[in-house]
Design a protein around this motif. Structure first.
Motif, PDB file in Angstrom:
ATOM      1  N   LEU A  77      -2.067  10.182 -24.787  1.00  0.00           N
ATOM      2  CA  LEU A  77      -1.657   8.782 -24.792  1.00  0.00           C
ATOM      3  C   LEU A  77      -2.845   7.830 -24.794  1.00  0.00           C
ATOM      4  N   ASP A  78      -3.967   8.272 -24.249  1.00  0.00           N
ATOM      5  CA  ASP A  78      -5.154   7.419 -24.264  1.00  0.00           C
ATOM      6  C   ASP A  78      -5.614   7.158 -25.687  1.00  0.00           C
ATOM      7  N   GLU A  79      -5.573   8.195 -26.521  1.00  0.00           N
ATOM      8  CA  GLU A  79      -5.976   8.020 -27.913  1.00  0.00           C
ATOM      9  C   GLU A  79      -5.004   7.104 -28.652  1.00  0.00           C
ATOM     10  N   LEU A  80      -3.732   7.292 -28.411  1.00  0.00           N
ATOM     11  CA  LEU A  80      -2.738   6.452 -29.067  1.00  0.00           C
ATOM     12  C   LEU A  80      -2.859   5.005 -28.590  1.00  0.00           C
ATOM     13  N   ALA A  81      -3.150   4.821 -27.309  1.00  0.00           N
ATOM     14  CA  ALA A  81      -3.327   3.470 -26.764  1.00  0.00           C
ATOM     15  C   ALA A  81      -4.497   2.764 -27.432  1.00  0.00           C
ATOM     16  N   VAL A  82      -5.617   3.473 -27.588  1.00  0.00           N
ATOM     17  CA  VAL A  82      -6.792   2.880 -28.235  1.00  0.00           C
ATOM     18  C   VAL A  82      -6.466   2.483 -29.668  1.00  0.00           C
ATOM     19  N   LEU A  83      -5.702   3.307 -30.378  1.00  0.00           N
ATOM     20  CA  LEU A  83      -5.318   2.984 -31.744  1.00  0.00           C
ATOM     21  C   LEU A  83      -4.479   1.708 -31.787  1.00  0.00           C
ATOM     22  N   ILE A  84      -3.612   1.532 -30.808  1.00  0.00           N
ATOM     23  CA  ILE A  84      -2.782   0.321 -30.756  1.00  0.00           C
ATOM     24  C   ILE A  84      -3.629  -0.891 -30.371  1.00  0.00           C
ATOM     25  N   TYR A  85      -4.560  -0.717 -29.418  1.00  0.00           N
ATOM     26  CA  TYR A  85      -5.395  -1.842 -28.983  1.00  0.00           C
ATOM     27  C   TYR A  85      -6.374  -2.281 -30.072  1.00  0.00           C
ATOM     28  N   TYR A  86      -7.106  -1.313 -30.623  1.00  0.00           N
ATOM     29  CA  TYR A  86      -8.197  -1.605 -31.560  1.00  0.00           C
ATOM     30  C   TYR A  86      -8.042  -0.757 -32.833  1.00  0.00           C
ATOM     31  N   PRO A  87      -7.019  -1.052 -33.623  1.00  0.00           N
ATOM     32  CA  PRO A  87      -6.738  -0.193 -34.781  1.00  0.00           C
ATOM     33  C   PRO A  87      -7.895  -0.125 -35.786  1.00  0.00           C
ATOM     34  N   THR A  88      -8.537  -1.238 -36.060  1.00  0.00           N
ATOM     35  CA  THR A  88      -9.620  -1.230 -37.056  1.00  0.00           C
ATOM     36  C   THR A  88     -10.774  -0.357 -36.595  1.00  0.00           C
ATOM     37  N   ASP A  89     -11.213  -0.545 -35.355  1.00  0.00           N
ATOM     38  CA  ASP A  89     -12.347   0.224 -34.825  1.00  0.00           C
ATOM     39  C   ASP A  89     -12.008   1.711 -34.730  1.00  0.00           C
ATOM     40  N   LYS A  90     -10.798   2.014 -34.258  1.00  0.00           N
ATOM     41  CA  LYS A  90     -10.397   3.405 -34.100  1.00  0.00           C
ATOM     42  C   LYS A  90     -10.270   4.094 -35.460  1.00  0.00           C
ATOM     43  N   LEU A  91      -9.690   3.417 -36.416  1.00  0.00           N
ATOM     44  CA  LEU A  91      -9.538   4.002 -37.748  1.00  0.00           C
ATOM     45  C   LEU A  91     -10.897   4.244 -38.406  1.00  0.00           C
ATOM     46  N   ASN A  92     -11.810   3.302 -38.249  1.00  0.00           N
ATOM     47  CA  ASN A  92     -13.154   3.493 -38.813  1.00  0.00           C
ATOM     48  C   ASN A  92     -13.868   4.671 -38.153  1.00  0.00           C
TER      49      ASN A  92
END
Length: 641
Positions: A77-92
């Motif tokens: 869930l931590d990884e999914l949370a980061v994707l929701i919070y900072y999608p651009t940074d996480k995707l990059n």
């Protein structure tokens, strides 16, 4: 007029069937659970922390994830949370660390999880509201995936085709980014900013730009906001004041770099007349390490120059506005230049660090011709700056002095009181104002001040009163002792006495008196305010007066965190009740994305409800019920219109 209104309503709903459909729709919406309100206050330019709390909904998104995936204990869930919070940074980040096959597999898994989370987060909303929340460019695709998913065996190939084409056309990354923003907006239904976006911190302009993207937001002006708003209204004393504060806290760059205000003439003026002295050293924090000694000296002399100009302009204002009852603050007239002393309350105090090369003590409040020209140039710079105008007009359009919403009173400061608990009176124009009537008068003056931008009219002068006047609902002290803190060594003269309201607001009867004055009589009503930092480290409780008052200024600004011991409070009000959230300092976006860290926050239950709140129990529900009543009347007498 009533007949014309129903005729116009009939144009919108031209058949009895369409009227009936809308009645059924609105009545159904009234039975939905109340959306989550998110309260924030005293942001003071701290964009990075503010932005993270906005993105994580004060912990609401993490809580929703835990509830949504309660049956999947191995889910990261931590990884999914980061994707929701900072999608651009996480995707990059994932694009850099994964090969094509691994990345595509990761995309599909994240999309599946985010669709599950979107369904879960949208359960309490109508289908039409969720549709409006979806990104327009992906609305059709997301509706297909959300409402049927891949559970329909007959449509497996259909859904697989959607996924394959998203990958082939390189749209998966963009879709995930937009879906993350959708989840953020669904988890928090409405945002309240209870004052003080400006001053103390480095990026108030970024906060306003971020708020402009919020789907549903209101703002209650704080005293620091009013100071900046007054600059656009043309208040020269406010311009001098905000320049002084910006230099004091090391953020002249907000004016020069962020807004593009030309301060060069002011700097040259300051450097010509003043030299650096220790008392005016800027108050810098750890994020100011890059500031050179030369820049510190520049801020030093700018403070000195701005303070003298502010003192002259204040004195002029108080002389032309005797109704402000601030004659005792015309301090330049009480200076004895022969022995460098000032008379305060019948006592003489020696001046220290007082340099005033542009003051003629035979007429101490008069500006020099150079100062007149300088201030006129500055006023024009503020009033013609497009970005600054856009931001202040946003505060005007979305803001108010106070707001009554869902039986809560949102007010940045308080209501001035006498020691006996009665409301203070303010006299002007042959009329007397107090309580709610005075708050309404204050708000009217704010709007009036923007109608004339080139004169020292009453409304524009009144904005300065809202900044530092003894009965201002946004200030709350007998005087602002800036002059004394700069120039007098005796610390007894520095004391700013709080308005009696702040000494009595811990009492439930006082809070009830304020709520009743505002027409609020609910058993579950509260005053929600900021303004005065809560000293949590000293054991102070932000929930006061038997839960009638909640103070959510916990120190977003780094300038206050040594006092509060935390890095800010926020408040959540959902269909189950009120939760106060205390936050610890936020490290960085990079750390959050790389290490999946979140801001450390502690939730405290303030109040729960016996029965889950519905839309019909809210301010929006009251408005919808009026619409239902009008539609039912139109339905009954349809043929007569």
């Amino acid at each position: 007029m009533q007949t014309k209104y129903y005729q116009l309503l009939k144009e919108k709903f031209p058949t009895k069937e369409s009227v009936l459909t809308e009645i059924i729709n609105l009545k159904a919406i009234l039975e939905l659970p109340k959306g989550t309100e998110h309260f924030m206050s005293d942001l003071h330019g701290e964009f990075t922390t503010f932005n993270h709390v906005m993105r994580n909904g004060s912990g609401s998104i993490k809580a929703k994830l835990q509830e949504c995936f309660a049956d999947a204990p191995d889910k990261d869930l931590d990884e999914l949370a980061v994707l929701i919070y900072y999608p651009t940074d996480k995707l990059n980040l994932e694009k850099r660390r994964r090969d094509k096959e691994s990345l595509e597999k990761w995309y599909v898994q994240q999309l599946e999880d985010m669709l599950t989370m979107t369904r879960f987060s949208s359960k309490k909303y109508s289908r039409s509201k969720v549709r409006r929340a979806l990104p327009p460019q992906y609305q059709y695709i997301l509706e297909e995936l959300l409402y049927d998913g891949n559970q329909d065996f007959d449509k497996n190939e259909y859904y697989q085709s959607i996924l394959d084409n998203l990958l082939m056309l390189n749209q998966m990354s963009s879709l995930l980014r937009e879906l993350a923003i959708t989840i953020q907006n669904l988890v928090v239904d409405h945002l309240h900013i209870v004052g003080d976006i400006y001053d103390r911190g480095p990026e108030p302009d970024k906060i306003i730009e971020r708020l402009m993207w919020a789907p549903s937001v209101d703002i209650q002006w704080g005293n620091h906001d009013i100071l900046w708003m007054a600059a656009l209204a043309g208040s020269k004393v406010s311009i001098a004041g905000l320049i002084r504060i910006s230099a004091r806290y090391g953020y002249l760059s907000i004016l020069e770099d962020h807004y593009g205000i030309n301060l060069r003439p002011f700097v040259e003026y300051a450097e010509h007349y003043y030299t650096p002295i220790a008392a005016f050293a800027p108050k810098l924090k750890e994020n100011h390490l890059e500031i050179s000694e030369k820049e510190k000296d520049r801020m030093n002399v700018v403070q000195q120059a701005a303070m003298i100009l502010q003192s002259k302009l204040e004195g002029q204002l108080y002389e032309r506005r005797p109704e402000f009852e601030m004659d005792d603050r015309i301090l330049l007239k009480h200076i004895d230049p022969d022995n460098w002393s000032v008379q305060l309350n019948g006592e003489s105090y020696s001046l220290k660090n007082f340099h005033a090369p542009t003051i003629d003590f035979s007429a101490p409040l008069c500006l020099t011709q150079e100062e007149h020209q300088l201030l006129n140039q500055l006023r024009q710079s503020f009033q013609t700056n497009e970005k600054f105008k856009r931001h202040i007009h946003f505060l005007l359009n979305k803001g108010s002095l106070y707001l009554i919403y869902n039986n809560n009173l949102l007010l940045h400061g308080g209501i001035s009181m006498n020691e006996d608990g009665t409301f203070s009176t303010f006299h002007t124009g042959g009329r007397t104002y107090q309580g709610r009537q005075f708050l309404d008068f204050c708000e009217q003056q704010v709007y009036k001040s923007f109608k004339r931008k080139d004169t020292d009219d009453f409304a524009t002068d009144f904005l300065w009163y809202l900044w530092c006047g003894p009965k201002s609902p946004l200030f709350g002290k007998n005087a602002m002792k800036t002059f004394e803190r700069y120039y007098l060594e005796d610390k007894r003269t520095h004391v700013e006495v709080k308005d009696p309201y702040y000494l009595m607001r811990d009492q439930e009867e006082i809070c009830l008196k304020v709520l009743h004055e505002m027409g609020i009589y609910s058993d579950n009503s509260h005053i929600i305010s900021g303004h005065i930092p809560v000293k949590e480290k000293d054991g102070e409780n932000p929930v006061k007066a038997n839960r009638r008052l909640i103070v959510i200024d916990g120190g977003y600004s780094k300038a206050y965190q040594a006092t509060t011991g935390i890095a800010g409070y926020t408040l959540l009000f959902n269909s189950y009740g009120l939760q106060l959230v205390a936050h610890q300092p936020f490290e960085s976006i990079e750390n959050a994305v790389m290490n999946k860290t979140d801001i450390l926050s502690t939730k405290r239950l303030v109040e729960s409800v016996d029965e889950r709140l519905r839309v019909k129990d809210t301010t929006i529900g009251e408005q919808l019920q009026i619409e239902v009543d009008d539609l039912e009347f139109l339905f009954e007498y349809f043929e007569q219109f």
